[in-house]
Scaffold this motif. Structure first.
Motif, mmCIF file in Angstrom:
data_model
loop_
_atom_site.group_PDB
_atom_site.id
_atom_site.type_symbol
_atom_site.label_atom_id
_atom_site.label_comp_id
_atom_site.label_asym_id
_atom_site.label_seq_id
_atom_site.Cartn_x
_atom_site.Cartn_y
_atom_site.Cartn_z
ATOM 1 N N GLN A 95 81.174 23.506 37.520
ATOM 2 C CA GLN A 95 81.211 24.858 38.063
ATOM 3 C C GLN A 95 81.370 25.912 36.971
ATOM 4 O OE1 GLN A 95 80.525 25.708 41.286
ATOM 5 N NE2 GLN A 95 80.024 23.524 41.361
ATOM 6 N N CYS A 96 82.025 25.537 35.866
ATOM 7 C CA CYS A 96 82.202 26.496 34.767
ATOM 8 C C CYS A 96 80.877 26.834 34.092
ATOM 9 C CB CYS A 96 83.198 25.947 33.750
ATOM 10 S SG CYS A 96 82.658 24.424 32.939
ATOM 11 N N LEU A 97 79.833 26.005 34.312
ATOM 12 C CA LEU A 97 78.511 26.277 33.726
ATOM 13 C C LEU A 97 77.617 27.068 34.674
ATOM 14 C CD1 LEU A 97 77.716 22.827 32.049
ATOM 15 C CD2 LEU A 97 78.706 24.858 30.986
ATOM 16 N N ILE A 98 77.942 27.063 35.968
ATOM 17 C CA ILE A 98 77.112 27.764 36.954
ATOM 18 C C ILE A 98 77.645 29.183 37.104
ATOM 19 C CG2 ILE A 98 76.113 27.665 39.268
ATOM 20 C CD1 ILE A 98 76.683 24.691 39.302
ATOM 21 N N THR A 99 77.467 29.960 36.060
ATOM 22 C CA THR A 99 77.911 31.350 36.028
ATOM 23 C C THR A 99 76.783 32.234 35.529
ATOM 24 O OG1 THR A 99 78.733 31.186 33.753
ATOM 25 C CG2 THR A 99 80.277 30.613 35.529
ATOM 26 N N GLU A 100 76.877 33.526 35.810
ATOM 27 C CA GLU A 100 75.820 34.458 35.395
ATOM 28 C C GLU A 100 75.670 34.504 33.883
ATOM 29 O OE1 GLU A 100 75.820 38.341 36.981
ATOM 30 O OE2 GLU A 100 75.941 37.710 39.082
ATOM 31 N N SER A 101 76.790 34.500 33.175
ATOM 32 C CA SER A 101 76.716 34.617 31.712
ATOM 33 C C SER A 101 75.991 33.430 31.093
ATOM 34 C CB SER A 101 78.120 34.744 31.118
ATOM 35 O OG SER A 101 78.898 33.593 31.416
ATOM 36 N N VAL A 102 76.284 32.214 31.582
ATOM 37 C CA VAL A 102 75.621 31.015 31.064
ATOM 38 C C VAL A 102 74.135 31.046 31.402
ATOM 39 C CG1 VAL A 102 75.499 28.493 31.180
ATOM 40 C CG2 VAL A 102 77.729 29.632 31.145
ATOM 41 N N PHE A 103 73.810 31.381 32.646
ATOM 42 C CA PHE A 103 72.409 31.371 33.077
ATOM 43 C C PHE A 103 71.597 32.446 32.350
ATOM 44 C CE2 PHE A 103 73.379 28.178 35.901
ATOM 45 C CZ PHE A 103 72.346 27.863 36.759
ATOM 46 N N LEU A 104 72.211 33.599 32.106
ATOM 47 C CA LEU A 104 71.484 34.650 31.386
ATOM 48 C C LEU A 104 71.138 34.207 29.968
ATOM 49 C CD1 LEU A 104 73.394 37.852 32.562
ATOM 50 C CD2 LEU A 104 71.007 37.271 33.026
ATOM 51 N N LYS A 105 72.062 33.513 29.323
ATOM 52 C CA LYS A 105 71.784 32.997 27.969
ATOM 53 C C LYS A 105 70.621 32.019 27.999
ATOM 54 C CE LYS A 105 76.507 33.313 26.023
ATOM 55 N NZ LYS A 105 77.161 34.009 27.131
ATOM 56 N N LEU A 106 70.651 31.089 28.947
ATOM 57 C CA LEU A 106 69.604 30.059 29.020
ATOM 58 C C LEU A 106 68.252 30.671 29.402
ATOM 59 C CD1 LEU A 106 71.674 27.261 30.805
ATOM 60 C CD2 LEU A 106 71.052 27.350 28.394
#
Length: 754
Positions: A95-106
């Motif tokens: 769940q710590c990876l399913i965030t807006e900040s992580v997805f925006l980077k990817l």
């Protein structure tokens, strides 16, 4: 304890700012190897919740700006590999990876509008060599300056462009002065200096006419200053002639920023007088912009002169235009990082439905679409298609994917590979392993979309998806996995149109109104037992999307031996619709019937193996009006049908394979037959395994309500698929009966008494 200490020590090295890149790379490499060897997830879960994850994300974020040190690129790549392993953990752990900040980077690693995508420096060198100072031909479209194109210009020129006009011209350039015409756009793509793409912004003027273009100066980002059009080129020549004809130029005193002046400087390898606008003044040197050439140059203040009034920009507009090469977009500076970022998104979208919803929220669907349209690298495209594959497995995402236009994109991608090769190599697929993987992902995505949405199946048929899949199957070996995925797709497509058996009436109704009611229009309840077509997925309310499976659901007509001997009632709406086994012909007179069209329908019904019935005297809305026939016309009609069954179709039909009935039309008010009005029913009995063609060799097949022309090879494929489906159904039925018998034997089996 000792191994935990080592891992903590390695994590500390990665997280420490003052450790050199090589030290961090060594630590990441060891951690990655440890994680790969770990058979259980405990260690991964434990490390996911440490300082390692933020450190990895920081490295990934740093990679979005161009990295000059190759060690940094390798470090980011290994960080992505570790994050990819984390993303495979159970959904509760990630769940710590399913965030807006992580997805925006990817997503920025896949978004051609991010800083990660830049034209390489040698792109400018190549463009300068083949274009600068030359006259080319180009198709030009004008884009008005707005926030998006302005950001694009500044990003790719590194903010070096001091003057940006209110419009930019995007040019499809051709060099026709060579032995063979050179397409500049395709040349840059072939040299791997650019990806296919388009310049952002709104087009305000587009023309198909070819214009003469002189490229005066090449800029970064595949942009250039150019004189566009014959009028502009002639005007610059005339301005230059007038400036050179002036014997004594008056020196400009008190030069101010923004003044339009005449300067003496070097342009395109020669010294001459030219119009310019002052940008800055600094200690005897003046920086100016040549408004007819696009150059920025520095001259001595003594070489600055007054501009004649007749050449003032109020009367003679500037002739230079800011231009960009059309059809190109910047590539990523490292494709492997794009591939790795896509791999992480693949895992997250596979593990979690909320990940797909977050991707949609962050405009990830559009980014995926752009990659499929622009990316020339099959390996990256296949990975992005895997993201789409995982999204299409979710019912809630299918509608969004279809509305975004992915169905047409996927079919076009398959078509582009089918069209490769020479005319002598029609039956072979020219594709690398990466390209075959890409095609497999395309086919699998289509299977998901078709199986979950009725409208998608209709669009798939309308866009010739069946033809393209059959064409691909012809080119692929039967033992190739891609062939299996194609078979599966067609089975999904065909398997959703199964005809349900409808119970026949058990007794004759006495009331005339009851007789009519038994053949009324299809009930609206899709679960009704009278429904002809069964769809286990979503229904489609759009009548336009029902072309391939009939104009609505319908029930089987009432058996002949019960009602049809008494006739059809005038104006009655039958429970029969155009579908695989029924064709309604609305012609009112015999003269309006086209023989060739009639024979095609018969041929198509025969090739399905099920046969069917063609009705004359019933309109498109299933209402009875009757075909007007005298006795002689009725006899000639019967003879004509017999003749065409023998002369128009090969092999010729035997009399046992078809029958003709003329059913009278009854006036519902009087109960009497309407004179010379009949509903003609031509029933064709199908036979499995036979292939029928028209006398000219053309082959037809009945897809829902449409009769389509197909090749013999495609027809054989369809017959094989239907046989396989039938055999699988029979096998499953026998297995169920076997299990039932085993259970019955166990229940009846009693122990023997001594």
């Amino acid at each position: 304890m000792e191994s935990c200490s080592i891992i903590n020590y390695l994590i500390d090295i990665v997280d420490t700012k003052y450790i050199c890149t090589s030290g961090k790379l060594a630590s990441l490499y060891i951690l990655n190897k440890l994680f790969l060897k770990e058979t259980r997830t405990n260690l991964l879960v434990k490390c996911l919740n440490t300082e390692l994850t933020p450190a990895l994300l920081t490295m990934i974020d740093s990679g979005l700006n161009k990295v000059n040190d190759p060690l940094d690129t390798v470090c980011i790549s290994v960080a992505m590999e570790i994050l990819s392993q984390f993303s495979k953990l159970p959904v509760c752990s990630i769940q710590c990876l399913i965030t807006e900040s992580v997805f925006l980077k990817l997503l920025d690693y896949l978004n051609s509008g991010s800083n990660f995508y830049q034209f390489p420096s040698n792109a400018k060198r190549e463009l300068t060599e083949i274009c600068e100072g030359k006259q080319l031909l180009g198709k030009v479209k004008t884009i008005s300056m707005a926030t998006e194109p302005l950001d694009y210009i500044h990003r790719h020129t590194q903010h070096k462009l001091k003057r940006v006009p209110d419009k930019i011209k995007v040019c499809r350039l051709m060099d026709t002065q060579r032995e063979e015409d050179l397409d500049i756009c395709q040349h840059l793509i072939n040299k791997q200096l650019a990806w296919p793409g388009s310049f952002p912004g709104e087009v305000v003027n587009d023309t198909d006419d070819w214009e003469n273009i002189i490229v005066t100066q090449v800029l970064d980002g595949c942009m250039f200053w150019g004189q566009v059009g014959e009028n502009a080129i002639k005007s610059v020549f005339d301005i230059q002639r007038q400036l050179n004809d002036i014997e004594d130029h008056v020196q400009q005193s008190n030069v101010l920023v923004g003044d339009t002046v005449v300067v003496y400087g070097e342009i395109m390898g020669s010294h001459c007088f030219l119009r310019a606008q002052v940008l800055s003044c600094d200690g005897g040197r003046v920086e100016v912009f040549a408004i007819d050439y696009g150059y920025t140059l520095k001259v001595l203040d003594r070489h600055v002169f007054m501009l004649p009034e007749k050449l003032n920009t109020k009367f003679v507009k500037r002739k230079i235009s800011l231009c960009s090469v059309d059809g190109v977009s910047p590539p990523p500076y490292d494709e492997s990082l794009s591939h790795n970022a896509a791999a992480i998104l693949v895992n997250l979208c596979k593990q979690s439905v909320s990940a797909g919803e977050l991707l949609e929220k962050l405009d990830g669907i559009q980014i995926i679409k752009n990659v499929l349209l622009e990316c020339p690298k099959p390996k990256v495209t296949a990975q992005v298609l895997t993201i789409l594959l995982n999204l299409s497995a979710c019912y809630g995402m299918v509608t969004t994917i279809v509305k975004a236009g992915f169905l047409e994109i996927l079919i076009d991608m398959i078509s582009s590979y089918c069209e490769r090769g020479s005319e002598d190599e029609v039956d072979s697929l020219h594709a690398t392993n990466d390209e075959k993987l890409l095609l497999a992902r395309c086919v699998m995505c289509l299977s998901n979309l078709i199986s979950r949405n009725l409208e998608t199946r209709s669009q798939f048929y309308k866009q010739q998806g069946v033809d393209k899949i059959n064409e691909l199957m012809i080119k692929v070996e039967r033992n190739d996995p891609l062939y299996y995925f194609c078979v599966k797709l067609l089975r999904v497509y065909l398997g959703n149109y199964q005809i349900k058996s409808v119970p026949e009436p058990t007794e004759l109704q006495n009331s005339k109104n009851d007789k009519i009611a038994q053949r009324r229009t299809c009930p609206k309840n899709k679960n009704s037992p009278d429904q002809l077509f069964n769809d286990e997925f979503d229904s489609d309310s759009d009548p336009e999307s029902q072309n391939i499976h009939g104009k609505g659901c319908s029930s089987t007509p009432v058996p002949d031996n019960i009602e049809r001997s008494q006739g059809y009632y005038l104006g009655e709406r039958l429970n029969i619709y155009d579908d695989e086994q029924h064709e309604l012909c609305p012609q009112k007179y015999v003269k309006g019937i086209h023989v060739l069209s009639f024979a095609k329908h018969v041929c198509g019904m025969l090739n399905t193996g099920h046969g069917g019935t063609i009705y004359f005297g019933v309109d498109e809305n299933s209402e009875v009006f009757g075909l007007e026939l005298t006795r002689d016309e009725k006899d000639r009609f019967r003879l004509g049908v017999d003749q065409h069954m023998f002369s128009k179709i090969s092999p010729a039909l035997l009399h046992s394979q078809f029958s003709i009935k003329d059913v009278p039309v009854i006036d519902s008010n009087t109960g009497q037959s309407v004179p010379n009005h009949y509903v003609i029913e031509i029933n064709v009995r199908g036979s499995k395994g036979s292939i029928y063609t028209m006398i000219d060799g053309a082959c037809y097949y009945r897809f829902g309500s449409d009769t389509c022309k197909i090749s013999r090879q495609e027809l054989r494929q369809l017959i094989v698929l239907e046989d396989e489906t039938s055999y699988c159904t029979d096998i499953m039925k026998l297995l169920r009966e076997k299990q039932q018998l085993i259970q019955e034997l166990r229940l009846t089996d009693t122990p023997l008494t001594p």
